[in-house]
Scaffold this motif. Structure first.
Motif, PDB file in Angstrom:
ATOM      1  N   ASP A 231       2.021 -76.272 -66.223  1.00 34.52           N
ATOM      2  CA  ASP A 231       2.638 -76.627 -67.530  1.00 34.52           C
ATOM      3  C   ASP A 231       3.622 -77.822 -67.311  1.00 34.52           C
ATOM      4  O   ASP A 231       4.189 -78.097 -66.130  1.00 34.52           O
ATOM      5  CB  ASP A 231       3.381 -75.478 -67.780  1.00 34.52           C
ATOM      6  CG  ASP A 231       3.945 -75.759 -69.149  1.00 34.52           C
ATOM      7  OD1 ASP A 231       3.668 -76.489 -69.936  1.00 34.52           O
ATOM      8  OD2 ASP A 231       4.748 -74.806 -69.781  1.00 34.52           O
ATOM      9  N   GLY A 245       8.805 -75.617 -74.753  1.00 41.11           N
ATOM     10  CA  GLY A 245       7.864 -74.349 -74.652  1.00 41.11           C
ATOM     11  C   GLY A 245       6.981 -74.888 -73.721  1.00 41.11           C
ATOM     12  O   GLY A 245       6.151 -73.902 -73.105  1.00 41.11           O
ATOM     13  N   ARG A 318       2.852 -61.589 -70.110  1.00 42.72           N
ATOM     14  CA  ARG A 318       1.785 -61.809 -71.057  1.00 42.72           C
ATOM     15  C   ARG A 318       1.207 -63.376 -70.621  1.00 42.72           C
ATOM     16  O   ARG A 318       1.780 -63.885 -69.540  1.00 42.72           O
ATOM     17  CB  ARG A 318       2.225 -62.354 -72.427  1.00 42.72           C
ATOM     18  CG  ARG A 318       3.971 -62.779 -72.662  1.00 42.72           C
ATOM     19  CD  ARG A 318       4.033 -64.045 -72.309  1.00 42.72           C
ATOM     20  NE  ARG A 318       5.354 -64.659 -71.927  1.00 42.72           N
ATOM     21  CZ  ARG A 318       5.718 -65.883 -71.992  1.00 42.72           C
ATOM     22  NH1 ARG A 318       4.683 -66.789 -72.148  1.00 42.72           N
ATOM     23  NH2 ARG A 318       6.678 -66.401 -71.380  1.00 42.72           N
ATOM     24  N   ASP A 321       1.940 -70.024 -72.581  1.00 38.60           N
ATOM     25  CA  ASP A 321       1.402 -70.923 -73.808  1.00 38.60           C
ATOM     26  C   ASP A 321       2.120 -72.188 -73.309  1.00 38.60           C
ATOM     27  O   ASP A 321       3.129 -72.254 -73.367  1.00 38.60           O
ATOM     28  CB  ASP A 321       1.852 -70.323 -75.107  1.00 38.60           C
ATOM     29  CG  ASP A 321       1.124 -71.014 -76.225  1.00 38.60           C
ATOM     30  OD1 ASP A 321       0.352 -72.056 -75.880  1.00 38.60           O
ATOM     31  OD2 ASP A 321       1.432 -70.578 -77.212  1.00 38.60           O
ATOM     32  N   GLU A 323      -0.615 -72.565 -70.902  1.00 37.99           N
ATOM     33  CA  GLU A 323      -1.573 -72.036 -69.914  1.00 37.99           C
ATOM     34  C   GLU A 323      -2.726 -71.011 -70.244  1.00 37.99           C
ATOM     35  O   GLU A 323      -3.704 -71.146 -69.493  1.00 37.99           O
ATOM     36  CB  GLU A 323      -0.613 -71.055 -68.778  1.00 37.99           C
ATOM     37  CG  GLU A 323       0.397 -72.094 -68.039  1.00 37.99           C
ATOM     38  CD  GLU A 323       1.909 -71.949 -68.740  1.00 37.99           C
ATOM     39  OE1 GLU A 323       1.836 -71.726 -69.975  1.00 37.99           O
ATOM     40  OE2 GLU A 323       2.892 -71.626 -68.039  1.00 37.99           O
TER      41      GLU A 323
END
Ligand code: GLY
Length: 492
Positions: A231, A245, A318, A321, A323
């Motif tokens: 990321d 994020g 989870r 995001d 990814e």
């Protein structure tokens, strides 16, 4: 077959897309706060229904489940896990892909995650101190002049983490002041409004190296790793600007290869295997502590450090995001089959396969994100090339198009034989998005380019040389200081 998806962001659009590709042709239902236009299209096309509702409220999710009687529910984001949505569904005998409240503690509380890691002697554990109040942390900050990472002790969407390097003795008073100010803002601002956690502030030793995420499917018995993804957290090209994020992500083969020569890897095959083993150890440890089965996704947000090699920075309960967009684009195996195997605890009998291709994801954001989200909100979006490569993220359906929700509005996916090729394709898609009212959008053009990837490979090489040297001498994970007259001593 019917599947209810919980959540309405880019990650959930990627999940919905994979579910819709299944040979089981499921009807896809969804519940989220905003109506995501991309998910809406899939829901409508599959014959499902979209419910607007609070995904952290068990009664609202159970209400949606009651209306559609799904074969299983797939929970996308972390907050529904923290609010016990999977537990509420399981209590009604509705199978769920999502970490129960107790096992999601691995992500919710960064302090609990470190406690667990040290208790079970899991490799890649960093030194840390946890504090319930700012006042408790003051004597520690006053006494120890160390380079540290200051973090909210709860998962707070990546917000509030600050690394402070403290090497120069002549600057120690100034650094103490900055540390105290930031520690106070973590407790009083970033953690304000979270009353579900005992510890508020975490101070960890500062480490360096390339970061990567290893996401795994698990049924509690078997852990199946997906290709590693990297990321890009900073807002602007060159890893500059505030942390977000996630501005985009790259993946290329299981171990994050560059895609051309085998030795051009951010992490090696062995480092990838060790990272996946660490995630498995964390899952085993949390199941042992809680007596609960882990059904869903567990991910290690890792760093290749000079102290340990593969090191856990955070755990996710989870998919990441953005990814998720990388791994689900590469996934060859039917996602519904994987979900069924998780529910029946038969993942061990399944071969989960991924395409050997490079995937680059770039997030497009309205100006104002991440620090002034109110400015980034409410702008009508023009998407001239909406196709399989564009995921809608923080966007609300409005007529035939959408308005921005204040965060990353779309995620553009490029694929190719190499990362630069995939990056160029994602770049083209980013340019096809604009705002009708003229408000500006931005994205990172450097993600997946040769220059950016080579920088990460270089950083990995530097960390690798040091941790392998330590390993050869039996010093992995040990902290040493040099004391004149005594030599090298282990501390702590
Ligand atoms: N990409 C960071 C996260 O999913 O939290």
């Amino acid at each position: 077959m019917k599947v209810l998806l919980v959540g309405g962001g880019g990650r959930e659009h990627a999940i919905a897309r994979s579910l819709a590709k299944s040979s089981h042709c499921p009807k896809v239902f969804c519940i989220s706060e905003l109506i995501n236009p991309g998910i809406k299209k899939i829901v409508t096309g599959s014959g499902g229904e979209y419910f607007r509702g609070d995904t952290n409220d068990p009664s609202s999710v159970l209400g949606a489940a009651k209306k559609c009687s799904p074969d299983f529910v797939f929970v996308g984001p972390e907050e529904p896990n923290f609010h016990g949505i999977p537990d509420a569904l399981e209590a009604q005998s509705i199978p769920c892909i999502g970490a129960s409240r107790e096992v999601a503690e691995l992500e919710l509380s960064k302090a609990s995650m470190r406690d667990l890691q040290w208790k079970h002697r899991i490799p890649g554990r960093l030194w840390y101190k946890k504090f319930k109040t700012f006042e408790e942390a003051i004597p520690y900050i006053e006494e120890y002049a160390e380079s540290v990472a200051l973090k909210p002790a709860r998962q707070a969407g990546g917000k509030g983490v600050k690394v402070i390097e403290d090497f120069q003795v002549y600057l120690q008073n100034e650094k103490r002041k900055v540390k105290k100010e930031h520690a106070e803002s973590i407790v009083n601002e970033y953690m304000k409004g979270y009353d579900d956690i005992e510890y508020k502030l975490l101070i960890e030793e500062r480490v360096w190296g390339p970061e990567y995420t290893v996401q795994c499917f698990t049924d509690g018995r078997t852990v199946v790793p997906m290709p590693a993804v990297q990321d890009n957290k900073h807002a602007f090209d060159g890893d500059l600007g505030p942390e977000t994020g996630g501005m985009g992500s790259i993946s290329c083969c299981m171990n994050l290869r560059y895609g051309v020569e085998d030795d051009r890897a951010v992490i090696t095959e062995e480092e990838f295997a060790r990272s996946a083993e660490i995630v498995k150890m964390m899952i085993d440890a949390i199941q042992k502590e809680t007596g609960k089965r882990y059904h869903g996704i567990a991910a290690g947000q890792m760093m290749l450090t000079s102290v340990w090699g593969p090191t856990v920075i955070e755990m996710y309960s989870r998919l990441g995001d953005p990814e998720a967009a990388n791994v689900l684009t590469m996934l060859k195996t039917d996602l519904v089959d994987i979900c069924e195997a998780i529910i029946c605890e038969s993942l061990n009998a399944m071969k989960v396969e991924f395409e050997d291709e490079a995937v680059v994801v770039k997030a497009v954001c309205p100006e104002g994100y991440p620090d002034q989200r109110n400015l980034a909100k409410g702008h009508p979006v023009r998407a001239t090339r909406e196709d399989g490569g564009i995921l809608w993220a923080s966007a609300e359906e409005a007529g035939s198009s959408a308005v921005t929700g204040g965060s990353r509005v779309v995620e553009c996916i490029g694929t190719g034989d190499t990362l630069p090729e995939a990056s160029a394709k994602a770049e083209e898609l980013c340019k096809s998005i604009s705002l009708e009212d003229g408000w500006k959008l931005f994205h990172r053009s450097d993600i997946g380019t040769e220059k950016s990837v080579l920088r990460r490979i270089q950083l990995g090489k530097m960390a690798r040389e040091i941790y392998q040297y330590r390993e050869r001498r039996g010093l992995l994970g040990k902290r040493m200081i040099w004391i004149p007259g005594k030599g090298l001593m282990e501390v702590g």
